[in-house]
Design an enzyme around this catalytic site. Structure first.
Site, PDB file in Angstrom:
ATOM      1  N   LYS A 115      38.792  30.222  38.391  1.00 24.72           N
ATOM      2  CA  LYS A 115      39.811  30.006  37.350  1.00 24.72           C
ATOM      3  C   LYS A 115      40.019  28.521  37.062  1.00 24.72           C
ATOM      4  O   LYS A 115      40.321  28.131  35.936  1.00 24.72           O
ATOM      5  CB  LYS A 115      41.132  30.685  37.740  1.00 24.72           C
ATOM      6  CG  LYS A 115      41.044  32.196  37.673  1.00 24.72           C
ATOM      7  CD  LYS A 115      42.386  32.863  37.488  1.00 24.72           C
ATOM      8  CE  LYS A 115      42.190  34.349  37.196  1.00 24.72           C
ATOM      9  NZ  LYS A 115      43.424  35.110  37.082  1.00 24.72           N
ATOM     10  N   LYS A 197      32.479  40.893  36.377  1.00 30.61           N
ATOM     11  CA  LYS A 197      33.478  41.975  36.330  1.00 30.61           C
ATOM     12  C   LYS A 197      34.167  42.057  34.963  1.00 30.61           C
ATOM     13  O   LYS A 197      34.313  41.042  34.278  1.00 30.61           O
ATOM     14  CB  LYS A 197      34.492  41.842  37.473  1.00 30.61           C
ATOM     15  CG  LYS A 197      35.625  40.890  37.209  1.00 30.61           C
ATOM     16  CD  LYS A 197      36.843  41.165  38.104  1.00 30.61           C
ATOM     17  CE  LYS A 197      37.985  40.310  37.577  1.00 30.61           C
ATOM     18  NZ  LYS A 197      39.305  40.636  37.963  1.00 30.61           N
ATOM     19  N   LYS A 200      40.596  41.366  31.870  1.00 32.12           N
ATOM     20  CA  LYS A 200      41.445  41.406  30.681  1.00 32.12           C
ATOM     21  C   LYS A 200      41.501  40.059  29.957  1.00 32.12           C
ATOM     22  O   LYS A 200      41.851  39.999  28.802  1.00 32.12           O
ATOM     23  CB  LYS A 200      42.835  41.957  31.000  1.00 32.12           C
ATOM     24  CG  LYS A 200      43.652  41.210  32.026  1.00 32.12           C
ATOM     25  CD  LYS A 200      45.061  41.786  32.048  1.00 32.12           C
ATOM     26  CE  LYS A 200      45.481  42.304  33.400  1.00 32.12           C
ATOM     27  NZ  LYS A 200      45.670  41.255  34.407  1.00 32.12           N
TER      28      LYS A 200
HETATM   29  P1  ATP Z   1      42.664  38.343  34.690  1.00 35.63           P
HETATM   30  O1  ATP Z   1      41.445  38.476  33.834  1.00 35.63           O
HETATM   31  O2  ATP Z   1      43.914  37.947  33.922  1.00 35.63           O
HETATM   32  O3  ATP Z   1      42.446  37.573  35.945  1.00 35.63           O
HETATM   33  P2  ATP Z   1      42.163  40.951  35.710  1.00 35.63           P
HETATM   34  O4  ATP Z   1      41.673  41.857  34.637  1.00 35.63           O
HETATM   35  O5  ATP Z   1      41.190  40.443  36.690  1.00 35.63           O
HETATM   36  O6  ATP Z   1      43.034  39.802  35.104  1.00 35.63           O
HETATM   37  P3  ATP Z   1      44.320  41.467  37.581  1.00 35.63           P
HETATM   38  O7  ATP Z   1      45.718  41.488  37.101  1.00 35.63           O
HETATM   39  O8  ATP Z   1      43.865  40.249  38.293  1.00 35.63           O
HETATM   40  O9  ATP Z   1      43.304  41.791  36.412  1.00 35.63           O
HETATM   41  O10 ATP Z   1      44.054  42.721  38.497  1.00 35.63           O
HETATM   42  C1  ATP Z   1      44.882  43.837  38.647  1.00 35.63           C
HETATM   43  C2  ATP Z   1      44.223  44.843  39.539  1.00 35.63           C
HETATM   44  O11 ATP Z   1      43.087  45.399  38.877  1.00 35.63           O
HETATM   45  C3  ATP Z   1      43.698  44.278  40.860  1.00 35.63           C
HETATM   46  O12 ATP Z   1      43.895  45.221  41.899  1.00 35.63           O
HETATM   47  C4  ATP Z   1      42.250  44.052  40.599  1.00 35.63           C
HETATM   48  O13 ATP Z   1      41.482  44.079  41.763  1.00 35.63           O
HETATM   49  C5  ATP Z   1      41.933  45.243  39.690  1.00 35.63           C
HETATM   50  N1  ATP Z   1      40.808  44.951  38.810  1.00 35.63           N
HETATM   51  C6  ATP Z   1      40.739  43.963  37.885  1.00 35.63           C
HETATM   52  N2  ATP Z   1      39.567  43.988  37.238  1.00 35.63           N
HETATM   53  C7  ATP Z   1      38.872  45.023  37.770  1.00 35.63           C
HETATM   54  C8  ATP Z   1      37.558  45.570  37.520  1.00 35.63           C
HETATM   55  N3  ATP Z   1      36.767  45.054  36.616  1.00 35.63           N
HETATM   56  N4  ATP Z   1      37.169  46.636  38.245  1.00 35.63           N
HETATM   57  C9  ATP Z   1      37.983  47.183  39.176  1.00 35.63           C
HETATM   58  N5  ATP Z   1      39.217  46.712  39.472  1.00 35.63           N
HETATM   59  C10 ATP Z   1      39.656  45.655  38.786  1.00 35.63           C
END
Ligand code: ATP
Ligand code: LTN
Length: 333
Positions: A115, A197, A200
């Site tokens: 990040k 991965k 969002k």
């Molecule tokens: P950002 O992109 O803002 O970092 P993010 O999409 O990675 O956000 P988080 O809020 O960090 O989402 O994650 C929320 C939950 O969803 C966590 O438990 C994380 O491990 C899970 N998660 C996020 N992305 C994935 C993915 N691609 N596959 C499975 N689990 C996920």
């Protein structure tokens, strides 16, 4: 009695990865919990602030995430749902835990390193201390289990180290929490770069399926997802990351095993397969969207978050005063 704690950042529209890797497991743990178990699921708004946010958008995203939790099946009679910043003990425990965290161990966190690269206006110190806040979220409620996606494993390891460090410095206080990661679906990959991965905050819209995407958009995104040219449907994440990701999505959306799907599609082409994956995702998401629209504009939503805040505060205060007493920041014994 067991305690389960987890949260998601309101940092944008939730993706299918957030649902399959996290929320789906919160709901199944809730539904399998016994009467005296405690489940705390929160909206991690303080975490979202570690990178710049537009205040109006953040306010909307907080409410939207609460409606998503409810639409996905979290039940306020079984799980305590609340907004992290409304339980101010989260900020306080984060500071206390920072006093026993080392800069070196925080600088080693992969999410921080990733990040950090993406920040254009400088790197906030909260991005570095983010995992300590997360440890605080978990330890405040003395969690036994923390359901998360694969990318959070390292943060959980740090939480366990901090719990053990606190216990050995100040006497037994915290349980050492266990990380629960789903066997399938813990890492849903980007539709455009299937070795990365799904996230969002990915600027490439068609890389992610959002929980609130309309049906035609879901179809288009899956139809144009990146695969390979050998035309065989099999599970091989190294050599066939795109098809393997679609198999994972299909399996998690329907409950069919990956082996079953591979057998079912052994004579099919990618076009037909992708169409069926899209149908499966649409069948999963449409009922969630309907409930979401109901909850978002309901009065219930605020009542649920108010009650959740009060219940969480009760538990959080108890832990915090115990910690302070052990650390010596108390006037009278
Ligand atoms: P950002 O992109 O803002 O970092 P993010 O999409 O990675 O956000 P988080 O809020 O960090 O989402 O994650 C929320 C939950 O969803 C966590 O438990 C994380 O491990 C899970 N998660 C996020 N992305 C994935 C993915 N691609 N596959 C499975 N689990 C996920
Ligand atoms: N850092 C997590 C969200 C999160 C969390 C938590 C998860 C914040 N606090 C406590 C489990 C327990 C993420 O997914 N980005």
């Amino acid at each position: 009695m067991k305690t389960i704690v987890s949260g998601i950042q309101p940092s944008g529209c939730l993706t299918l990865g957030n649902y399959l890797g996290a929320i789906k497991n919160f709901v199944s743990m809730q539904n399998n919990a016994s009467e005296d178990d405690n489940i705390f699921i929160f909206i991690a708004d303080l975490h979202a602030l570690t990178v710049p946010q537009d205040p109006a958008a953040l306010r909307k995203n907080i409410r939207s995430l609460a409606a998503i939790y409810l639409a996905c099946g979290l039940d306020p009679n079984k799980s305590t749902l609340f907004v992290q910043s409304e339980v101010t003990e989260h900020s306080e425990i984060a500071y206390l835990l920072q006093t026993i965290s080392y800069i070196g161990e925080l600088e080693r966190m992969t999410q921080y390193k990733d990040k950090k690269q993406k920040q254009v206006e400088g790197v906030s110190s909260s991005l570095l201390t983010y995992p300590v806040l997360m440890a605080g979220d978990i330890l405040l409620y003395n969690a036994d289990y923390v359901p998360v996606g694969e990318d959070q494993r390292q943060h959980l390891e740090l939480t366990r180290n901090l719990a053990e460090r606190f216990n050995s410095r100040f006497s037994e206080t915290f349980k050492v929490p266990e990380c629960l990661i789903a066997k399938v679906g813990a890492k849903i990959m980007s539709l455009q770069e299937p070795t990365k991965k799904m996230s969002k905050s990915d600027p490439l819209e068609k890389a992610s399926i959002f929980l609130l995407d309309p049906e035609n958009v879901i179809r288009k995104k899956i139809a144009s997802s990146v695969t390979d040219s050998d035309g065989v449907i099999k599970f091989d994440p190294i050599n066939k990351p795109g098809i393997s990701n679609l198999l994972t999505i299909y399996s998690c959306s329907t409950g069919k095993s990956i082996d079953e799907l591979v057998e079912q599609y052994k004579n099919s082409g990618y076009g037909d397969f992708k169409k069926d994956v899209a149908d499966a995702v649409i069948n999963l998401l449409m009922p969630i969207q309907e409930k979401y629209n109901y909850y978002l504009n309901s009065k219930e939503l605020d009542e649920i978050l108010d009650n959740g805040r009060d219940k969480a505060t009760y538990f959080a205060r108890k832990t915090l005063s115990k910690m302070k007493r052990k650390m010596g920041i108390i006037r009278k014994k």
